[in-house]
Design a protein around this motif. Structure first.
Motif, short mmCIF file in Angstrom:
data_model
loop_
_atom_site.label_atom_id
_atom_site.label_comp_id
_atom_site.label_asym_id
_atom_site.label_seq_id
_atom_site.Cartn_x
_atom_site.Cartn_y
_atom_site.Cartn_z
N SER A 151 1.39 -1.09 -0.36
CA SER A 151 -0.20 -0.12 0.05
C SER A 151 0.38 0.73 -0.05
O SER A 151 2.20 1.07 0.75
CB SER A 151 -0.83 -0.40 1.37
OG SER A 151 -2.16 1.16 0.98
N ASN A 152 0.39 2.19 -0.89
CA ASN A 152 1.42 3.77 -0.77
C ASN A 152 0.43 4.53 -0.91
O ASN A 152 0.78 6.47 -1.48
CB ASN A 152 2.32 3.16 -2.11
CG ASN A 152 1.19 3.00 -3.76
OD1 ASN A 152 0.41 3.65 -3.69
ND2 ASN A 152 2.02 1.94 -4.24
N GLU A 153 -0.84 4.58 -0.06
CA GLU A 153 -1.44 5.86 -0.31
C GLU A 153 -3.01 5.19 0.30
O GLU A 153 -2.92 3.96 0.56
CB GLU A 153 -1.97 6.12 -1.60
CG GLU A 153 -3.40 7.11 -1.88
CD GLU A 153 -3.78 7.88 -3.66
OE1 GLU A 153 -2.28 7.85 -3.94
OE2 GLU A 153 -4.68 7.53 -4.01
N GLY A 154 -3.38 6.26 1.36
CA GLY A 154 -4.65 6.53 2.16
C GLY A 154 -4.99 5.72 2.97
O GLY A 154 -3.46 5.17 3.51
N LEU A 155 -5.10 4.86 3.84
CA LEU A 155 -5.05 4.56 4.87
C LEU A 155 -4.38 2.98 5.00
O LEU A 155 -4.54 2.79 3.86
CB LEU A 155 -6.22 4.21 5.55
CG LEU A 155 -8.08 4.40 6.19
CD1 LEU A 155 -9.13 3.82 5.67
CD2 LEU A 155 -7.97 5.04 6.97
N SER A 156 -3.46 3.06 5.86
CA SER A 156 -2.89 1.93 6.24
C SER A 156 -3.93 1.05 6.81
O SER A 156 -4.72 0.94 7.12
CB SER A 156 -1.51 2.30 7.44
OG SER A 156 -1.22 0.85 7.92
N PRO A 157 -3.41 -0.38 6.19
CA PRO A 157 -4.30 -1.59 6.30
C PRO A 157 -4.55 -2.07 7.34
O PRO A 157 -5.13 -2.84 7.30
CB PRO A 157 -4.29 -2.39 5.28
CG PRO A 157 -2.01 -2.12 4.38
CD PRO A 157 -2.99 -0.77 4.98
N ARG A 158 -2.95 -1.89 8.18
CA ARG A 158 -3.09 -2.32 9.77
C ARG A 158 -4.61 -1.11 10.14
O ARG A 158 -5.26 -1.41 11.34
CB ARG A 158 -1.81 -1.99 10.35
CG ARG A 158 -1.08 -3.08 9.92
CD ARG A 158 0.27 -2.84 11.22
NE ARG A 158 0.05 -3.29 12.00
CZ ARG A 158 0.14 -4.53 12.79
NH1 ARG A 158 0.54 -5.60 12.16
NH2 ARG A 158 0.21 -4.42 14.21
N ASP A 159 -4.90 -0.33 9.73
CA ASP A 159 -5.41 1.04 10.72
C ASP A 159 -6.75 0.55 10.30
O ASP A 159 -8.02 0.75 11.47
CB ASP A 159 -5.56 2.44 10.00
CG ASP A 159 -4.33 2.83 10.66
OD1 ASP A 159 -3.25 2.21 11.47
OD2 ASP A 159 -3.55 4.13 9.53
N MET A 160 -7.20 -0.53 9.35
CA MET A 160 -8.39 -1.08 9.16
C MET A 160 -8.56 -2.26 10.43
O MET A 160 -9.68 -3.18 10.27
CB MET A 160 -8.85 -1.39 7.50
CG MET A 160 -8.89 -0.23 6.74
SD MET A 160 -10.26 -0.17 7.19
CE MET A 160 -11.39 -0.77 7.95
#
Length: 235
Positions: A151-160
């Motif tokens: 991932s290089n844009e927007g929300l971090s996947p971990r934040d979900m």
């Protein structure tokens, strides 16, 4: 008269149990979001490999039978940058083998929506999580992410992860390794979450069709016993 009434009550109870059993038989065991990466690193030929491979995986005998047995709901999402996630195929329930075939055929016909945009995995998870609100509740809710980059844009996947775990949604992934980066490790650490979550690795796009087939086998037959699974080659 009392004996007749008692008999009728037993008949009514029996009918009620039959209806209840029938309802349970039709209950949804699995809701599955097929979330496909169409970011700039995926060219039209690679996109076609993904779509055709996914369609053939759905047609696999083990997968198709498990989907019908589960009365599963499926949807297809294409995703790339922060503001670009779209449902390509709306939720459909796999009540029959014809329904599975119809969904697979639609997958082969879906056009590539975007080119040359970033990779926003967290945004794709956010969009996919919200989509579960559009269908009846299922015993298992899974997001199946395919990707060839971090991932290089927007929300971090971990934040979900907190929101996903709160809704008991499992995120699994097929990682397409193309440039020597340890993308598999990245997905293990940052993307997947939930009970039994796993990553399956494809060594390049040519390996994707086999990997997605094995991944869908593993996801859809989880309701089988460990003994039953032992007879299946799901590596």
């Amino acid at each position: 008269m009392k004996r007749v009434c008692t008999h009728l009550r037993w008949i009514g109870l029996g009918m009620g149990l039959a209806v209840s059993a029938g309802s349970l038989a039709q209950a949804c065991d699995l809701a599955l979001v097929l979330a496909v990466d169409v970011s700039g690193s995926v060219d039209p030929q690679e996109y076609r490999i993904q779509m055709d491979g996914l369609a053939e995986a759905l047609r696999d005998g083990i997968v198709a039978e498990a989907l019908v047995d589960a009365q599963a709901w499926l949807t297809l999402v294409q995703w790339t940058g922060s503001s670009r996630q779209q449902t390509s195929i709306s939720w459909a329930q796999m009540t029959t083998f014809d329904a599975v075939e119809a969904f697979a055929e639609r997958v082969t016909q879906e056009p590539l929506l975007w080119r040359n945009y970033s990779t926003a995995i967290g945004e794709a998870l956010h969009y996919s999580l919200a989509s579960f609100d559009d269908i009846p509740d299922c015993r298992r809710k899974v997001i199946d992410v395919s990707g060839d980059g971090s991932s290089n844009e927007g929300l971090s996947p971990r934040d979900m992860h907190a929101a996903l775990n709160a809704e008991k949604v499992t995120v699994n992934a097929v990682v397409i390794e193309t440039d020597g980066e340890d993308l598999t490790g990245y997905f293990w650490e940052n993307v997947i979450t939930g009970e039994g979550a796993f990553v399956m690795t494809a060594n390049g796009f040519a390996d994707y069709p086999d990997r997605i087939r094995r991944k869908l086998q593993r996801e859809t037959v989880r309701q089988l016993s460990d003994l039953d699974k032992g007879h299946l080659d799901l590596r």
